[in-house]
Structure formats: structure tokens, C-alpha cells
Scaffold this motif. Structure first.
Motif, PDB file in Angstrom:
ATOM      1  N   GLY A  45      -1.659  18.332  -9.207  1.00  0.00           N
ATOM      2  CA  GLY A  45      -0.902  17.457 -10.097  1.00  0.00           C
ATOM      3  C   GLY A  45       0.163  16.674  -9.357  1.00  0.00           C
ATOM      4  O   GLY A  45       0.337  15.467  -9.588  1.00  0.00           O
ATOM      5  N   ALA A  46       0.869  17.334  -8.445  1.00  0.00           N
ATOM      6  CA  ALA A  46       1.919  16.664  -7.682  1.00  0.00           C
ATOM      7  C   ALA A  46       1.333  15.570  -6.789  1.00  0.00           C
ATOM      8  O   ALA A  46       1.884  14.469  -6.678  1.00  0.00           O
ATOM      9  CB  ALA A  46       2.681  17.683  -6.837  1.00  0.00           C
ATOM     10  N   ALA A  47       0.200  15.871  -6.161  1.00  0.00           N
ATOM     11  CA  ALA A  47      -0.447  14.883  -5.285  1.00  0.00           C
ATOM     12  C   ALA A  47      -0.844  13.644  -6.074  1.00  0.00           C
ATOM     13  O   ALA A  47      -0.676  12.507  -5.604  1.00  0.00           O
ATOM     14  CB  ALA A  47      -1.664  15.506  -4.610  1.00  0.00           C
ATOM     15  N   TYR A  48      -1.346  13.852  -7.286  1.00  0.00           N
ATOM     16  CA  TYR A  48      -1.762  12.713  -8.091  1.00  0.00           C
ATOM     17  C   TYR A  48      -0.559  11.875  -8.534  1.00  0.00           C
ATOM     18  O   TYR A  48      -0.600  10.639  -8.512  1.00  0.00           O
ATOM     19  CB  TYR A  48      -2.561  13.180  -9.311  1.00  0.00           C
ATOM     20  N   LEU A  49       0.531  12.540  -8.924  1.00  0.00           N
ATOM     21  CA  LEU A  49       1.729  11.807  -9.323  1.00  0.00           C
ATOM     22  C   LEU A  49       2.282  10.977  -8.163  1.00  0.00           C
ATOM     23  O   LEU A  49       2.665   9.819  -8.339  1.00  0.00           O
ATOM     24  CB  LEU A  49       2.809  12.784  -9.818  1.00  0.00           C
ATOM     25  N   ILE A  50       2.314  11.574  -6.983  1.00  0.00           N
ATOM     26  CA  ILE A  50       2.818  10.852  -5.805  1.00  0.00           C
ATOM     27  C   ILE A  50       1.917   9.674  -5.476  1.00  0.00           C
ATOM     28  O   ILE A  50       2.384   8.585  -5.133  1.00  0.00           O
ATOM     29  CB  ILE A  50       2.945  11.816  -4.610  1.00  0.00           C
ATOM     30  N   TRP A  51       0.609   9.869  -5.615  1.00  0.00           N
ATOM     31  CA  TRP A  51      -0.340   8.781  -5.350  1.00  0.00           C
ATOM     32  C   TRP A  51      -0.117   7.616  -6.306  1.00  0.00           C
ATOM     33  O   TRP A  51      -0.097   6.447  -5.896  1.00  0.00           O
ATOM     34  CB  TRP A  51      -1.763   9.306  -5.475  1.00  0.00           C
ATOM     35  N   ILE A  52       0.073   7.918  -7.608  1.00  0.00           N
ATOM     36  CA  ILE A  52       0.344   6.853  -8.583  1.00  0.00           C
ATOM     37  C   ILE A  52       1.642   6.134  -8.222  1.00  0.00           C
ATOM     38  O   ILE A  52       1.719   4.902  -8.246  1.00  0.00           O
ATOM     39  CB  ILE A  52       0.451   7.430 -10.009  1.00  0.00           C
ATOM     40  N   GLY A  53       2.680   6.919  -7.892  1.00  0.00           N
ATOM     41  CA  GLY A  53       3.968   6.328  -7.556  1.00  0.00           C
ATOM     42  C   GLY A  53       3.890   5.406  -6.349  1.00  0.00           C
ATOM     43  O   GLY A  53       4.427   4.298  -6.363  1.00  0.00           O
ATOM     44  N   LEU A  54       3.209   5.859  -5.302  1.00  0.00           N
ATOM     45  CA  LEU A  54       3.074   5.037  -4.100  1.00  0.00           C
ATOM     46  C   LEU A  54       2.272   3.768  -4.392  1.00  0.00           C
ATOM     47  O   LEU A  54       2.565   2.695  -3.847  1.00  0.00           O
ATOM     48  CB  LEU A  54       2.406   5.835  -2.981  1.00  0.00           C
ATOM     49  N   LYS A  55       1.276   3.889  -5.251  1.00  0.00           N
ATOM     50  CA  LYS A  55       0.485   2.717  -5.605  1.00  0.00           C
ATOM     51  C   LYS A  55       1.342   1.691  -6.333  1.00  0.00           C
ATOM     52  O   LYS A  55       1.232   0.482  -6.092  1.00  0.00           O
ATOM     53  CB  LYS A  55      -0.699   3.145  -6.476  1.00  0.00           C
ATOM     54  N   LEU A  56       2.210   2.153  -7.228  1.00  0.00           N
ATOM     55  CA  LEU A  56       3.126   1.247  -7.917  1.00  0.00           C
ATOM     56  C   LEU A  56       4.109   0.609  -6.945  1.00  0.00           C
ATOM     57  O   LEU A  56       4.412  -0.584  -7.028  1.00  0.00           O
ATOM     58  CB  LEU A  56       3.888   1.992  -9.019  1.00  0.00           C
ATOM     59  N   LEU A  57       4.606   1.406  -6.002  1.00  0.00           N
ATOM     60  CA  LEU A  57       5.572   0.884  -5.031  1.00  0.00           C
ATOM     61  C   LEU A  57       4.953  -0.162  -4.111  1.00  0.00           C
ATOM     62  O   LEU A  57       5.628  -1.098  -3.679  1.00  0.00           O
ATOM     63  CB  LEU A  57       6.137   2.038  -4.190  1.00  0.00           C
ATOM     64  N   ARG A  58       3.664   0.000  -3.822  1.00  0.00           N
ATOM     65  CA  ARG A  58       3.009  -0.897  -2.881  1.00  0.00           C
ATOM     66  C   ARG A  58       2.427  -2.147  -3.539  1.00  0.00           C
ATOM     67  O   ARG A  58       2.026  -3.078  -2.850  1.00  0.00           O
ATOM     68  CB  ARG A  58       1.878  -0.149  -2.158  1.00  0.00           C
ATOM     69  N   THR A  59       2.392  -2.163  -4.889  1.00  0.00           N
ATOM     70  CA  THR A  59       1.853  -3.327  -5.578  1.00  0.00           C
ATOM     71  C   THR A  59       2.757  -4.528  -5.375  1.00  0.00           C
ATOM     72  O   THR A  59       3.972  -4.437  -5.530  1.00  0.00           O
ATOM     73  CB  THR A  59       1.711  -3.048  -7.087  1.00  0.00           C
TER      74      THR A  59
END
Length: 204
Positions: free
Chosen positions: A76-90
Motif C-alpha cells: 500500500g505504501a509503495a502504491y501511494l508513493i508511486w501515485i504521489g511521484l507521478k503527480l509531482l512529475r506531471t
């Protein structure tokens, strides 16, 4: 069963700011309240069997098994971090919060996976609901409480989606900062989940 105590306490849990409600806020800012609510139906579809599992006592598995809790927590933590990084990199000019979300199916999948990846959700059902269940009408009470929780969860989703839409209109010229804030907060939730410890059973 005292609904006068259950309903406000339950709604307070529904309104707690966490990764799922952050998604509702973000989706509301991206594509409006109806889009956010429709995507969040996937969350409700995940919560329903979680409530049933708790009624069957399976929620205790995450309490007594540190391995099971840790596995769900890390995923769950890995998925949340992945979503967050994707938003930051958009890029701000491509998929800012004020622009339409790429895909409703993708948004619904995010909702479902975030709900599944939080081990504390099923623990809430396993620890909170039994306080309001009568032994003589266990299954009917659990079903009623579960239905009330899902209804209140829908209300919370709507509230966060409205807040997101309002924020998007208010900050229409600074969407990239809103997006960065959402991404950073999602990463923060992931890191906090990594630090979470499995609850221990109370001594008899």
C-alpha cells in the motif's frame, strides 16, 4: 445498538483526511464532483467485502499476524508513493488539476487499490463495529452498520470532491502548485504508512 453514538463517530472516521479522501479531493479538482463520486464507487465496492470479512472475524488476521500486516502495508505504501511521484512529475501544462482526468477507469482503479492497500481499513471495521453490535442480532446489526458506513463514506467523498472543485476554481491560475501539494501529500501518506505498526491484541 445506539445509532445516536455510532453515526457521528462513524462520520468522523469517514471525514478523516487520508489517501482515499485526498483522491476524492484531487479527482473533484480535476473533473468535478460527479466524476469523483463515480470513481469512488470502486472504493465502496472494496469496503463492502472488507466489512463482511470483519464480520466473519478475518480482520483479526492483520492483528495477530505481523507478516500479513507488513505485507499489505508495504504494498500500500509503495502504491501511494508511486501515485504521489507521478503527480509531482506531471508537467503543469499537461495534466494539471484543473484539466480533465485522463480516464475514469484509471481513477476508479486508483480508488480501489488505495482502499485495498490500507491495512487499517479492515482493522477499523473489526475494532469499531463490534462495539455497537448486539449479540442477539449480530448479522443484521453488522449489515446495518456496514450500510450506514458506506452511505456516510459516499457523503464524505462528495464533501471532499466539492472542496476540490472549489479549490480548483479559486486557484485556477496556480494549478501546478495544487498538483504538487497533492503529490507531496500522497508521498507523505505512503511514508507514514511504512512507519505504521501492527496493532497488538489487548490483554485479557
Amino acid at each position: 445498538m445506539d445509532l445516536a453514538f455510532f453515526l457521528p463517530a462513524c462520520f468522523a472516521l469517514n471525514l478523516t483526511f487520508g489517501p482515499s479522501n485526498l483522491l476524492a479531493l484531487t479527482h473533484g479538482a480535476q473533473s468535478g464532483v460527479r466524476f469523483a463520486f463515480t470513481a469512488a464507487l470502486a472504493r465502496l465496492a472494496v469496503f463492502a467485502p472488507m466489512i463482511a470479512a470483519s464480520a466473519l472475524g478475518l480482520g483479526l488476521l492483520l492483528t495477530v499476524s505481523a507478516t500479513a500486516f507488513t505485507a499489505v502495508k508495504i504494498l500500500g505504501a509503495a502504491y501511494l508513493i508511486w501515485i504521489g511521484l507521478k503527480l509531482l512529475r506531471t508537467r503543469p501544462d499537461s495534466h494539471a488539476l484543473g484539466s480533465p482526468a485522463p480516464n475514469l477507469v484509471r481513477a476508479a482503479r486508483r480508488e480501489a487499490l488505495v482502499a485495498l492497500g490500507n491495512p487499517k481499513a479492515i482493522l477499523i471495521f473489526a475494532a469499531f463495529f463490534p462495539q455497537f453490535v448486539r449479540a442477539g442480532s449480530y448479522w443484521s446489526d453488522y449489515a446495518l452498520l456496514g450500510a450506514a458506513f458506506l452511505l456516510l463514506e459516499g457523503c464524505a467523498v462528495t464533501a471532499y470532491a466539492i472542496a476540490g472543485r472549489f479549490a480548483a476554481r479559486l486557484a485556477s491560475t496556480r494549478m501546478h502548485w495544487l498538483q504538487r501539494a497533492s503529490g507531496g501529500t500522497m508521498v507523505g501518506f505512503g511514508l507514514l504508512l511504512l512507519l505504521a505498526r501492527a496493532p497488538t491484541r489487548a490483554a485479557a
